[in-house]
Scaffold this motif. Structure first.
Motif, PDB file in Angstrom:
ATOM      1  N   THR A  24    -108.079 -34.178  19.374  1.00 41.33           N
ATOM      2  CA  THR A  24    -108.366 -34.528  20.764  1.00 41.33           C
ATOM      3  C   THR A  24    -109.057 -35.885  20.821  1.00 41.33           C
ATOM      4  O   THR A  24    -110.010 -36.138  20.070  1.00 41.33           O
ATOM      5  CB  THR A  24    -109.256 -33.463  21.430  1.00 41.33           C
ATOM      6  OG1 THR A  24    -108.564 -32.209  21.448  1.00 41.33           O
ATOM      7  CG2 THR A  24    -109.590 -33.856  22.864  1.00 41.33           C
ATOM      8  N   TRP A  25    -108.556 -36.740  21.683  1.00 42.68           N
ATOM      9  CA  TRP A  25    -109.145 -38.067  21.906  1.00 42.68           C
ATOM     10  C   TRP A  25    -109.725 -38.098  23.318  1.00 42.68           C
ATOM     11  O   TRP A  25    -108.993 -37.968  24.295  1.00 42.68           O
ATOM     12  CB  TRP A  25    -108.095 -39.160  21.741  1.00 42.68           C
ATOM     13  CG  TRP A  25    -108.589 -40.549  22.048  1.00 42.68           C
ATOM     14  CD1 TRP A  25    -109.859 -41.022  21.898  1.00 42.68           C
ATOM     15  CD2 TRP A  25    -107.812 -41.636  22.565  1.00 42.68           C
ATOM     16  NE1 TRP A  25    -109.931 -42.340  22.270  1.00 42.68           N
ATOM     17  CE2 TRP A  25    -108.694 -42.751  22.681  1.00 42.68           C
ATOM     18  CE3 TRP A  25    -106.470 -41.790  22.910  1.00 42.68           C
ATOM     19  CZ2 TRP A  25    -108.257 -43.976  23.167  1.00 42.68           C
ATOM     20  CZ3 TRP A  25    -106.048 -43.022  23.381  1.00 42.68           C
ATOM     21  CH2 TRP A  25    -106.930 -44.101  23.508  1.00 42.68           C
ATOM     22  N   LYS A  26    -111.025 -38.259  23.419  1.00 48.67           N
ATOM     23  CA  LYS A  26    -111.688 -38.346  24.716  1.00 48.67           C
ATOM     24  C   LYS A  26    -111.666 -39.810  25.150  1.00 48.67           C
ATOM     25  O   LYS A  26    -112.551 -40.594  24.814  1.00 48.67           O
ATOM     26  CB  LYS A  26    -113.110 -37.811  24.627  1.00 48.67           C
ATOM     27  CG  LYS A  26    -113.711 -37.481  25.961  1.00 48.67           C
ATOM     28  CD  LYS A  26    -114.969 -36.643  25.821  1.00 48.67           C
ATOM     29  CE  LYS A  26    -115.488 -36.233  27.193  1.00 48.67           C
ATOM     30  NZ  LYS A  26    -116.691 -35.374  27.086  1.00 48.67           N
ATOM     31  N   VAL A  27    -110.648 -40.169  25.933  1.00 44.51           N
ATOM     32  CA  VAL A  27    -110.443 -41.561  26.333  1.00 44.51           C
ATOM     33  C   VAL A  27    -111.612 -42.032  27.191  1.00 44.51           C
ATOM     34  O   VAL A  27    -112.165 -43.120  26.994  1.00 44.51           O
ATOM     35  CB  VAL A  27    -109.114 -41.708  27.093  1.00 44.51           C
ATOM     36  CG1 VAL A  27    -108.852 -43.166  27.448  1.00 44.51           C
ATOM     37  CG2 VAL A  27    -107.955 -41.164  26.250  1.00 44.51           C
ATOM     38  N   ASP A  29    -115.011 -40.160  29.860  1.00 46.07           N
ATOM     39  CA  ASP A  29    -115.732 -38.905  30.103  1.00 46.07           C
ATOM     40  C   ASP A  29    -114.880 -37.928  30.903  1.00 46.07           C
ATOM     41  O   ASP A  29    -115.078 -36.716  30.815  1.00 46.07           O
ATOM     42  CB  ASP A  29    -117.040 -39.184  30.854  1.00 46.07           C
ATOM     43  CG  ASP A  29    -118.081 -39.849  29.973  1.00 46.07           C
ATOM     44  OD1 ASP A  29    -117.937 -39.746  28.735  1.00 46.07           O
ATOM     45  OD2 ASP A  29    -119.012 -40.463  30.515  1.00 46.07           O
ATOM     46  N   SER A  32    -108.917 -36.935  28.750  1.00 53.31           N
ATOM     47  CA  SER A  32    -108.748 -36.702  27.317  1.00 53.31           C
ATOM     48  C   SER A  32    -107.292 -36.379  27.008  1.00 53.31           C
ATOM     49  O   SER A  32    -106.555 -35.867  27.843  1.00 53.31           O
ATOM     50  CB  SER A  32    -109.649 -35.556  26.832  1.00 53.31           C
ATOM     51  OG  SER A  32    -109.309 -34.341  27.485  1.00 53.31           O
ATOM     52  N   SER A  34    -104.717 -34.641  23.869  1.00 50.72           N
ATOM     53  CA  SER A  34    -104.709 -33.766  22.698  1.00 50.72           C
ATOM     54  C   SER A  34    -103.303 -33.673  22.135  1.00 50.72           C
ATOM     55  O   SER A  34    -102.309 -33.776  22.868  1.00 50.72           O
ATOM     56  CB  SER A  34    -105.210 -32.362  23.049  1.00 50.72           C
ATOM     57  OG  SER A  34    -106.550 -32.387  23.487  1.00 50.72           O
ATOM     58  N   TYR A  79    -107.597 -34.168  33.006  1.00 51.73           N
ATOM     59  CA  TYR A  79    -108.439 -35.053  33.811  1.00 51.73           C
ATOM     60  C   TYR A  79    -109.411 -34.208  34.621  1.00 51.73           C
ATOM     61  O   TYR A  79    -108.996 -33.298  35.354  1.00 51.73           O
ATOM     62  CB  TYR A  79    -107.602 -35.925  34.759  1.00 51.73           C
ATOM     63  CG  TYR A  79    -108.448 -36.917  35.514  1.00 51.73           C
ATOM     64  CD1 TYR A  79    -108.856 -38.106  34.916  1.00 51.73           C
ATOM     65  CD2 TYR A  79    -108.871 -36.653  36.816  1.00 51.73           C
ATOM     66  CE1 TYR A  79    -109.655 -39.014  35.594  1.00 51.73           C
ATOM     67  CE2 TYR A  79    -109.667 -37.557  37.500  1.00 51.73           C
ATOM     68  CZ  TYR A  79    -110.062 -38.731  36.881  1.00 51.73           C
ATOM     69  OH  TYR A  79    -110.859 -39.622  37.558  1.00 51.73           O
TER      70      TYR A  79
END
Length: 256
Positions: A24-27, A29, A32, A34, A79
């Protein structure tokens, strides 16, 4: 069967091994991405014994098996508008393992896995100071190489891969706790799921009819109340109503 007509012993072993992982990449806050992948390998080992008799098409000790590896993947995006409301999109693949047919002439000994890819859009939300929650999802599933029953020239049945199917619908669920310890819930779904094509060996199967065991409409309404009793004891009372529309028990077949 009565003595002398047919005696069969059909033990089999199914083993499956898999390796999988996700990232998972939390672009930001709020946003994200996955992704995940899975590779599985299954081995099916069959040691059949069919005693001689009038109904034994193939007799003796029979040993055969099936070996198959399958790769599947998943990708999703989320989102969060705030801590109580989020939307998501997801795509994923899946499969059902293949298998083995009886070793009879003109019938393939094994059949392969079938596979699907699903697309889903959804909303999850809590409100009224977290007393209420709503989940809503719409989806579309494309299913290919469906495992179907077929018949050979001698009208003997077997399993093979062929044809395609689609499944699509909407699912809704909601809960509400108007007072402490009381929870009200509603779940509803609409599913349109049917074969869109078949192969020549399965041309007696009808397309366009709902797949077996899947109701088009389903609704459930529940109410649950819990309260403490003396010491560690608690009590619970609840009521529920569930509705399922008609379901087919098997794939619809042509009468001709």
């Amino acid at each position: 069967y009565p003595p002398g007509l047919l005696l069969v012993n059909l033990p089999d072993i199914y083993d499956e091994y898999a390796a999988f992982g996700d990232l998972t990449w939390k672009v930001t806050d709020a946003f994200s991405l996955s992704g995940g992948a899975r590779y599985s390998h299954n081995d099916q080992d069959l040691n059949w014994y069919v005693a001689p008799g009038p109904l034994g098409l193939v007799t003796g000790n029979l040993h055969f098996g099936s070996h198959e590896g399958v790769f599947t993947w998943m990708a999703s995006a989320e989102y969060h508008f705030d801590k109580d409301v989020m939307v998501y999109a997801r795509a994923a693949t899946g499969y059902r393992p293949g298998g083995v047919n009886a070793p009879i002439a003109d019938i393939p000994v094994t059949y392969d896995s079938d596979s699907l890819i699903s697309y889903e859009l959804g909303l999850k939300s809590t409100f009224l100071d977290h007393k209420a929650q709503i989940d809503l999802a719409v989806y579309h599933v494309d299913w290919k190489d469906v495992q179907l029953s077929a018949t050979n020239a001698e009208a003997l049945s077997y399993f093979t891969n062929g044809g395609q199917a689609v499944s699509q619908g909407v699912e809704f669920s909601a809960t509400y706790a108007p007072i402490p310890r009381l929870t009200l819930a509603l779940n509803a779904a609409y599913t349109n799921s049917h074969l869109t094509s078949v192969i020549a060996a399965s041309d007696y199967l009808m397309t366009g009819y709902q797949l077996p065991g899947i109701p088009k409409e389903s609704v459930s309404v529940t109410a649950d109340y819990n309260w403490p009793l003396a010491g560690p004891w608690t009590a619970h009372v609840g009521a529920g109503y569930r509705y399922l529309s008609d379901q087919y028990l098997a794939l619809v077949e042509s009468a001709s």
